[in-house]
Design a protein around this motif. Structure first.
Motif, mmCIF file in Angstrom:
data_model
loop_
_atom_site.group_PDB
_atom_site.id
_atom_site.type_symbol
_atom_site.label_atom_id
_atom_site.label_comp_id
_atom_site.label_asym_id
_atom_site.label_seq_id
_atom_site.Cartn_x
_atom_site.Cartn_y
_atom_site.Cartn_z
ATOM 1 N N GLU A 171 0.825 -1.200 0.000
ATOM 2 C CA GLU A 171 0.000 0.000 0.000
ATOM 3 C C GLU A 171 0.864 1.256 0.000
ATOM 4 N N ILE A 172 0.542 2.176 -0.896
ATOM 5 C CA ILE A 172 1.189 3.485 -0.960
ATOM 6 C C ILE A 172 0.152 4.515 -0.546
ATOM 7 N N THR A 173 0.482 5.325 0.454
ATOM 8 C CA THR A 173 -0.451 6.342 0.928
ATOM 9 C C THR A 173 -0.033 7.718 0.427
ATOM 10 N N LEU A 174 -0.994 8.417 -0.164
ATOM 11 C CA LEU A 174 -0.765 9.750 -0.721
ATOM 12 C C LEU A 174 -1.660 10.747 -0.011
ATOM 13 N N TRP A 175 -1.054 11.801 0.515
ATOM 14 C CA TRP A 175 -1.824 12.904 1.087
ATOM 15 C C TRP A 175 -1.963 13.996 0.041
ATOM 16 N N LEU A 176 -3.192 14.341 -0.285
ATOM 17 C CA LEU A 176 -3.467 15.479 -1.164
ATOM 18 C C LEU A 176 -4.305 16.492 -0.409
ATOM 19 N N MET A 177 -4.092 17.755 -0.697
ATOM 20 C CA MET A 177 -4.858 18.800 -0.040
ATOM 21 C C MET A 177 -6.281 18.838 -0.589
ATOM 22 N N LYS A 178 -7.212 19.134 0.285
ATOM 23 C CA LYS A 178 -8.614 19.190 -0.090
ATOM 24 C C LYS A 178 -8.818 20.145 -1.263
ATOM 25 N N ASP A 179 -9.517 19.673 -2.278
ATOM 26 C CA ASP A 179 -9.868 20.454 -3.469
ATOM 27 C C ASP A 179 -8.703 20.686 -4.422
ATOM 28 N N THR A 190 7.508 10.389 12.295
ATOM 29 C CA THR A 190 7.066 9.074 12.723
ATOM 30 C C THR A 190 7.432 7.983 11.740
ATOM 31 N N GLY A 191 7.610 6.783 12.279
ATOM 32 C CA GLY A 191 7.853 5.610 11.438
ATOM 33 C C GLY A 191 6.610 4.755 11.336
ATOM 34 N N ASP A 192 5.487 5.281 11.802
ATOM 35 C CA ASP A 192 4.221 4.557 11.818
ATOM 36 C C ASP A 192 3.790 4.185 10.402
ATOM 37 N N ASP A 193 3.240 2.972 10.248
ATOM 38 C CA ASP A 193 2.803 2.516 8.932
ATOM 39 C C ASP A 193 1.653 3.347 8.380
ATOM 40 N N SER A 194 0.933 4.043 9.263
ATOM 41 C CA SER A 194 -0.197 4.845 8.803
ATOM 42 C C SER A 194 0.234 6.188 8.222
ATOM 43 N N ALA A 195 1.498 6.548 8.394
ATOM 44 C CA ALA A 195 2.008 7.817 7.865
ATOM 45 C C ALA A 195 2.057 7.756 6.339
ATOM 46 N N PRO A 196 1.921 8.898 5.666
ATOM 47 C CA PRO A 196 1.920 8.900 4.198
ATOM 48 C C PRO A 196 3.304 8.629 3.626
ATOM 49 N N ASP A 197 3.304 8.123 2.406
ATOM 50 C CA ASP A 197 4.566 7.924 1.684
ATOM 51 C C ASP A 197 4.880 9.139 0.820
ATOM 52 N N VAL A 198 3.846 9.702 0.196
ATOM 53 C CA VAL A 198 3.981 10.881 -0.665
ATOM 54 C C VAL A 198 3.011 11.947 -0.152
ATOM 55 N N ILE A 199 3.479 13.195 -0.131
ATOM 56 C CA ILE A 199 2.669 14.283 0.409
ATOM 57 C C ILE A 199 2.682 15.464 -0.552
ATOM 58 N N GLU A 200 1.518 16.025 -0.792
ATOM 59 C CA GLU A 200 1.432 17.309 -1.499
ATOM 60 C C GLU A 200 1.678 18.419 -0.492
ATOM 61 N N VAL A 201 2.633 19.291 -0.789
ATOM 62 C CA VAL A 201 2.913 20.428 0.085
ATOM 63 C C VAL A 201 2.930 21.704 -0.757
ATOM 64 N N GLY A 202 2.674 22.822 -0.122
ATOM 65 C CA GLY A 202 2.783 24.092 -0.820
ATOM 66 C C GLY A 202 4.204 24.298 -1.307
ATOM 67 N N ASN A 203 4.358 24.856 -2.504
ATOM 68 C CA ASN A 203 5.703 24.960 -3.067
ATOM 69 C C ASN A 203 6.668 25.727 -2.167
ATOM 70 N N THR A 204 6.186 26.724 -1.449
ATOM 71 C CA THR A 204 7.087 27.498 -0.596
ATOM 72 C C THR A 204 7.235 26.907 0.804
ATOM 73 N N GLN A 205 6.634 25.741 1.047
ATOM 74 C CA GLN A 205 6.785 25.078 2.336
ATOM 75 C C GLN A 205 7.948 24.091 2.357
ATOM 76 N N VAL A 206 8.452 23.732 1.181
ATOM 77 C CA VAL A 206 9.430 22.652 1.115
ATOM 78 C C VAL A 206 10.651 22.930 1.985
ATOM 79 N N ALA A 207 11.165 24.151 1.932
ATOM 80 C CA ALA A 207 12.389 24.476 2.673
ATOM 81 C C ALA A 207 12.245 24.208 4.162
ATOM 82 N N GLN A 208 11.109 24.567 4.746
ATOM 83 C CA GLN A 208 10.958 24.371 6.182
ATOM 84 C C GLN A 208 10.867 22.893 6.532
ATOM 85 N N TYR A 209 10.275 22.072 5.642
ATOM 86 C CA TYR A 209 10.214 20.640 5.907
ATOM 87 C C TYR A 209 11.587 19.991 5.761
#
Length: 420
Positions: free
Chosen positions: A32-40, A83-102
């Motif tokens: 299973e691959i989990t993807l987080w996408l922002m609403k809308d 977290t290393g939890d299996d429920s955590a996403p594998d791929v995440i959509e983030v705002g383009n200007t948020q990448v640096a802080q992550y």
């Protein structure tokens, strides 16, 4: 990119993603691959179709898509990256200007090799690619873009004898002046629209802040940045926009909907709000890119949008990369852009939205788009936002250089990593 996306989500489709939508029941042997996408960010139908085809092309994988709200997303992503939890996403959509802080907080996969080898990074929109890069490595893969254009009232332009949209700044000033002579308001531009100001500063060769030796310095007081502010002042004076508020107070779409304003600088989706407020304007609205210093190219614009990142603790990096390759690839980029009125992630795909006037105008600007300074602490600058205060000071008669020096000093202090 919470604050930035707030300015852009007004034009996104209203259909929501459903957590886990598009899942195909499968055997226990599939990963299973989990993807987080922002609403809308995409319609449920798009996600369903994408999921079905992705799983067909990758029979060893099962895709789980979960919808996330922008509110509180930074804290939620930070927690997921730790977290290393299996429920955590594998791929995440983030705002383009948020990448640096992550990246600064740790927990993202360096995707430089994949982006160079498989993802066609040479054609990426600069306003998405640059903020996804940190410390010389590519962590964020461009997904979609959106940016401001000029939305105009065709009847108001025609009444002033303006037969076609301007392509240069000086023609823009001249046309707007002619509209004022008819008794209409040439342009409604709020005094604190700092995203628009950023584009004028970039066109002049300036910036909001610069990095040297890992030290960031505010640069609003440079000659180039001061020229950008001076053009903003000239343009803003041709309308009745407030000098001490941004474009949301009052909402500029509501002001434009009254029918006596020639133009506003906004995202194309604002047209829906305007027509809903004043149905008489249906069919009377047009779009053009923010004019540049010369007719050779449109003006620079702030590029909003999203990048895709991979969590470092994923159990299936290969599958996560395959997912990003599909989402960022030509087929689904074209489909997403046409579905959501976005700009695709590559300049070479701009033709895909040429049939929509608003999206086409966005794509022209996006080719020369930029993002805010790529510092992990830029969000703190926006929270305090000395740029807005500086703009109001200049527009109400303060000495521009003195006000710019004070604002630059505040930016420098906020971005200084040594104060953490």
């Amino acid at each position: 990119m919470k604050t930035r996306c707030t300015a852009f989500v007004v034009f996104l489709a209203s259909a929501s993603l459903l957590a886990g939508c598009g899942l195909v029941p499968g055997g226990d042997d599939r990963e299973e691959i989990t993807l987080w996408l922002m609403k809308d960010s995409a319609t449920a139908d798009f996600i369903e179709r994408f999921t079905k085809e992705f799983e067909k092309e990758h029979p060893s994988l099962r895709l789980k898509v979960e919808s996330q709200d922008w509110g509180g997303i930074t804290e939620k992503v930070d927690k997921a990256l730790r977290t290393g939890d299996d429920s955590a996403p594998d791929v995440i959509e983030v705002g383009n200007t948020q990448v640096a802080q992550y990246v600064d907080g740790g927990g993202l996969v360096d995707l430089t090799l994949e982006s160079m080898r498989d993802l066609g990074m040479d054609d990426w929109l600069p306003g998405l690619a640059a903020p996804g890069r940190f410390g010389g490595s590519q962590y964020g893969i461009p997904w979609y873009a959106a940016n401001r254009v000029v939305l105009y009232n065709k009847d108001v332009f025609a009444e002033a004898g303006v037969s076609k949209p301007p392509k240069t700044r000086e023609q823009w000033i001249a046309d707007t002046t002619r509209i004022n002579e008819t008794g209409n308001q040439g342009i409604y531009l709020a005094g604190q629209d700092w995203y628009t100001l950023s584009g004028f500063i970039w066109d002049e060769g300036g910036d909001l802040a610069k990095e040297s030796g890992n030290i960031w310095t505010g640069t609003l007081d440079t000659p180039a940045a001061l020229r950008g502010m001076d053009f903003y002042r000239r343009l803003q004076e041709l309308g009745n926009g407030p000098k001490d508020a941004d474009e949301g107070n009052p909402p500029q779409a509501e002001v434009f909907a009254k029918g006596d304003v020639g133009q506003i600088i906004t995202v194309p989706g604002a047209a829906r709000t305007i027509v809903a407020k004043n149905p008489a304007l249906k069919g009377k609205l047009g779009f053009f890119p923010v004019p540049g210093k010369t007719a050779a190219r449109p003006g620079a614009v702030f590029t909003g949008g999203s990048d895709l990142v991979v969590r470092e603790k994923t159990d299936n990096r290969a599958g996560a990369v395959e997912l990003i390759k599909a989402l960022a690839g030509e087929k689904w980029q074209v489909t997403l852009a046409r579905t959501m009125n976005y700009v695709p992630n590559k300049t070479t795909l701009a033709e895909a939205v040429s049939g929509d006037e608003g999206s086409a105008a966005m794509a022209e600007g996006a080719a020369h788009g930029r993002a805010t300074p790529n510092s992990p602490r830029w969000g703190s600058v926006e929270s305090d936002n000395p740029i807005k205060e500086y703009m109001t000071q200049v527009l109400t008669g303060a000495d521009p250089e003195t006000a710019a020096k004070a604002a630059s000093k505040r930016i420098t202090s906020t971005l200084d990593l040594r104060t953490r």
